[in-house]
Design a protein around this motif. Structure first.
Motif, mmCIF file in Angstrom:
data_model
loop_
_atom_site.group_PDB
_atom_site.id
_atom_site.type_symbol
_atom_site.label_atom_id
_atom_site.label_comp_id
_atom_site.label_asym_id
_atom_site.label_seq_id
_atom_site.Cartn_x
_atom_site.Cartn_y
_atom_site.Cartn_z
ATOM 1 N N MET A 42 82.157 11.189 92.593
ATOM 2 C CA MET A 42 82.898 10.368 93.452
ATOM 3 C C MET A 42 82.512 9.169 93.784
ATOM 4 N N SER A 43 81.097 9.348 94.182
ATOM 5 C CA SER A 43 80.227 8.351 94.659
ATOM 6 C C SER A 43 79.898 7.254 93.359
ATOM 7 N N ILE A 44 79.834 7.792 92.376
ATOM 8 C CA ILE A 44 79.644 6.818 91.263
ATOM 9 C C ILE A 44 80.966 5.980 90.924
ATOM 10 N N PHE A 45 81.950 6.773 91.180
ATOM 11 C CA PHE A 45 83.229 5.904 91.063
ATOM 12 C C PHE A 45 83.224 4.644 91.853
ATOM 13 N N LEU A 46 82.969 4.859 93.283
ATOM 14 C CA LEU A 46 82.989 3.942 94.000
ATOM 15 C C LEU A 46 81.714 2.793 94.090
ATOM 16 N N ARG A 47 80.396 3.280 93.954
ATOM 17 C CA ARG A 47 79.244 2.594 94.075
ATOM 18 C C ARG A 47 79.093 1.761 92.911
ATOM 19 N N THR A 48 79.576 2.009 91.801
ATOM 20 C CA THR A 48 79.513 1.262 90.648
ATOM 21 C C THR A 48 80.461 -0.017 90.654
ATOM 22 N N ARG A 49 81.484 0.023 91.535
ATOM 23 C CA ARG A 49 82.486 -1.070 91.321
ATOM 24 C C ARG A 49 82.285 -1.816 92.588
ATOM 25 N N VAL A 50 81.318 -1.864 93.536
ATOM 26 C CA VAL A 50 81.359 -2.974 94.655
ATOM 27 C C VAL A 50 79.909 -3.390 94.560
ATOM 28 N N ASP A 51 79.657 -4.386 95.291
ATOM 29 C CA ASP A 51 78.251 -5.424 95.396
ATOM 30 C C ASP A 51 77.282 -4.578 96.125
ATOM 31 N N GLY A 52 77.645 -3.645 97.214
ATOM 32 C CA GLY A 52 76.850 -2.992 98.015
ATOM 33 C C GLY A 52 77.521 -1.938 98.819
ATOM 34 N N VAL A 53 76.671 -0.810 99.083
ATOM 35 C CA VAL A 53 77.015 0.115 100.008
ATOM 36 C C VAL A 53 77.653 -0.270 101.321
ATOM 37 N N GLY A 54 77.473 -1.204 101.789
ATOM 38 C CA GLY A 54 77.737 -1.787 103.111
ATOM 39 C C GLY A 54 79.426 -1.927 103.018
ATOM 40 N N ARG A 55 79.876 -2.460 101.905
ATOM 41 C CA ARG A 55 81.296 -2.617 101.655
ATOM 42 C C ARG A 55 81.937 -1.090 101.827
ATOM 43 N N LEU A 56 81.427 -0.399 101.072
ATOM 44 C CA LEU A 56 81.950 1.262 101.058
ATOM 45 C C LEU A 56 81.745 1.779 102.661
ATOM 46 N N LEU A 57 80.825 1.629 103.313
ATOM 47 C CA LEU A 57 80.623 2.014 104.621
ATOM 48 C C LEU A 57 81.319 1.502 105.618
ATOM 49 N N THR A 58 81.410 0.324 105.536
ATOM 50 C CA THR A 58 82.163 -0.412 106.754
ATOM 51 C C THR A 58 83.637 0.231 107.187
ATOM 52 N N PRO A 59 84.599 0.272 106.230
ATOM 53 C CA PRO A 59 85.831 0.938 106.527
ATOM 54 C C PRO A 59 85.710 2.374 106.918
ATOM 55 N N ARG A 60 84.820 3.015 106.500
ATOM 56 C CA ARG A 60 84.552 4.403 107.075
ATOM 57 C C ARG A 60 84.146 4.615 108.535
ATOM 58 N N LEU A 61 83.094 3.652 108.630
ATOM 59 C CA LEU A 61 82.496 3.822 109.951
ATOM 60 C C LEU A 61 83.633 3.197 110.995
#
Lengths: 249, 291
Positions: free
Chosen positions: A93-112
């Motif tokens: 699941m992480s590969i699906f998301l992490r390879t489509r965004v510029d940085g992890v921050g973009r994934l973590l911000t909404p989750r936080l």
């Protein structure tokens, strides 16, 4: 569907939002009732033993709620937050998301943000229930102190969410993250045994509501911890991003 | 364009990749093949930015937002529907076109299950969903790790067709242990073994380079006698029985065989049913290179 919608859908469809709200709401409704009828309960079930319980005051209603909310409620917050914040728990699941965004921050911000908002919203829901029942059963409480106590609890919840994110970024396992975060949260007050340190710790904020409502402390007593906790939270978020980004999948 | 130079990666004492050199031209369909543990997933992960190399350089002329990666066993949040998974992938790649989402779901054979939650999907359906999520944003670089491994023959054929259709519009890097799949859709191939590239280039070059001067002769009668008689000829390197009534003849050169083989068979006097050069498959070349 955006990453923000994804987090909202995660909370709703996985029933984590219901669980979070239900735990705080139940404690909010039961807290003042318990405080009001504690004497009767002990008398009913105490048998021959006579227990002297002082007459309840309005602060007891809220304190009874926060005492439960700060234990079982926090555990649920950590579980819900870890479920969202440990991005690498399932690598595919992480590969699906992490390879489509510029940085992890973009994934973590909404989750936080969504995890914190859910925790704060659930706490507020429980607090409103506890406040209403306290007023009905025990009398009114000072609103300004109640509001400031709630604000300081929000700051603490922000710290808990950030801590969960950092530990999740390091461990990449939901169960390990929950266990480690709980151990850290339980261990943190031990440092508070040293008074000079204890006043600075985020865990100091947990006692704010009770002390403010009883008038045994003023808001200035909590200012150092209230200022330091967001700083520590920001550092923890930075670590979460760094550790998650550096993990190889 | 992907250009990899002197790439190395170690896991503790084990060298997973060693001095890897490869070039994938824009618009090519590149197949990466190798036995289990050869380093394929490590190499793809480095190219996808999921792992860091210990040595060497990787140049990719496509930005992160224009890349899509499909792991060998894709998984998605089980409470999302197939349409939402593809929609999420689309939103991460740029503006969302709802018609495009419908089109890729149809292309992946998931139109009827688009609104079902993916928690109940089989591995094959998840693989198809992964393909749909990969294609929806129109990436310029697609990295696929064993994309057809979990699919039935019909599903595999469909995925290979999808990959083949991407030729020219996207650069596709595609790992597989099914050599027939690679041979069917790839322009270029890299054979990886024990962390080293054994061959890198066009599939046709690989097959031509490995082309051996071997004929298969099917006769009616005693194949052993034919093999013995042919072995005695100076232009025959070896001859032996390779099956019921089949003689495998390795000659010193194709030119010599074209001149002498038919005459030699006529001289032996047994009826010849067929005579053909041995076909060289990617599989046989692969086995030879990785032996």
């Amino acid at each position: 569907m955006s990453l923000w919608q994804l987090e909202w859908v995660r909370l709703v469809r996985s029933r984590r939002l219901v669980a979070l709200a239900a735990v705080y709401a139940v404690f909010g409704l039961l807290g003042p009732v318990t405080a009001r009828y504690m004497g009767d309960i002990l008398e009913r079930f105490g048998g021959d033993i006579v227990v002297q319980v002082p007459d309840p005051v309005p602060a007891d209603g809220i304190t009874q709620f926060t005492a439960n909310a700060n234990q079982i409620g926090l555990l649920v917050v950590v579980v819900v937050a870890a479920g969202a914040l440990v991005i690498d728990a399932i690598p595919e699941m992480s590969i699906f998301l992490r390879t489509r965004v510029d940085g992890v921050g973009r994934l973590l911000t909404p989750r936080l943000v969504v995890s914190f908002a859910a925790a704060a919203g659930a706490f507020l829901l429980g607090l409103l229930g506890a406040w209403y029942e306290t007023v009905v059963l025990l009398g009114s409480v000072p609103v300004a102190e109640l509001a400031f106590g709630a604000l300081l609890t929000f700051v603490y919840l922000g710290f808990v969410v950030a801590l969960t994110a950092a530990i999740g970024g390091r461990l990449a396992s939901v169960p390990a993250t929950v266990a480690t975060t709980v151990v850290v949260l339980l261990g943190l007050p031990l440092f508070g045994l040293v008074d000079a340190v204890g006043r600075l710790l985020p865990s100091h904020l947990l006692g704010a509501m009770d002390s403010l409502l009883r008038g045994t402390a003023t808001w200035t007593d909590y200012l150092p911890a209230a200022l330091l906790a967001p700083t520590v939270s920001a550092l923890l978020v930075w670590l979460a991003v760094r550790w998650t980004a550096r993990r190889e999948l | 364009m992907i250009r990899v130079r002197a790439l190395g990666k170690r896991y503790g004492d084990r060298r997973a990749l060693d001095d890897i050199e490869l070039t994938v031209p824009d618009g090519a369909v590149y197949g990466l093949v190798g036995p289990n543990g050869a380093g394929k997933t490590t190499l793809l992960s480095i190219l996808a930015g999921l792992r860091r190399p210990d040595a060497g350089t990787v140049e990719i002329s496509v930005g992160v937002g224009e890349r899509a990666v499909l792991p060998d066993a894709p998984r998605f949040d089980k409470w999302l529907t197939a349409r939402e998974v593809v929609g999420l992938a689309a939103s991460l790649g740029g503006p969302v076109d709802p018609d495009r989402i419908v089109a890729v779901l149809e292309e992946a054979g998931l139109a009827e299950t688009a609104d079902r939650r993916v928690g109940g999907f089989s591995r094959g359906m998840l693989q198809r969903l992964g393909i749909a999520a990969t294609l929806v944003s129109g990436p310029r670089l697609v990295i696929l790790d064993e994309p057809a491994a979990a699919l039935d023959p019909a599903g595999r054929r469909e995925v290979l067709d999808v990959v083949a259709r991407m030729r020219g519009t996207a650069t596709v890097l595609f790992s597989s242990h099914i050599l027939g799949d690679v041979q069917a859709v790839c322009d270029r191939v890299g054979i990886l073994d024990h962390g080293r590239i054994r061959f890198e280039g066009a599939v046709s070059e690989l097959l031509a380079g490995a082309g051996r001067t071997v004929y298969l002769v099917r006769v009616r009668g005693d194949a052993r006698r034919v093999a013995e008689r042919l072995s005695a000829r100076e232009w025959v390197r070896s001859a032996g029985v390779a099956g019921e009534q089949v003689v495998r003849v390795e000659v010193t050169s194709l030119a010599e065989a074209e001149i002498h083989l038919v005459a030699a068979l006529a001289e032996i006097g047994l009826p010849v049913i067929s005579l053909e050069p041995e076909a060289v498959s990617l599989e046989s070349v692969f086995l030879e290179l990785t032996r």
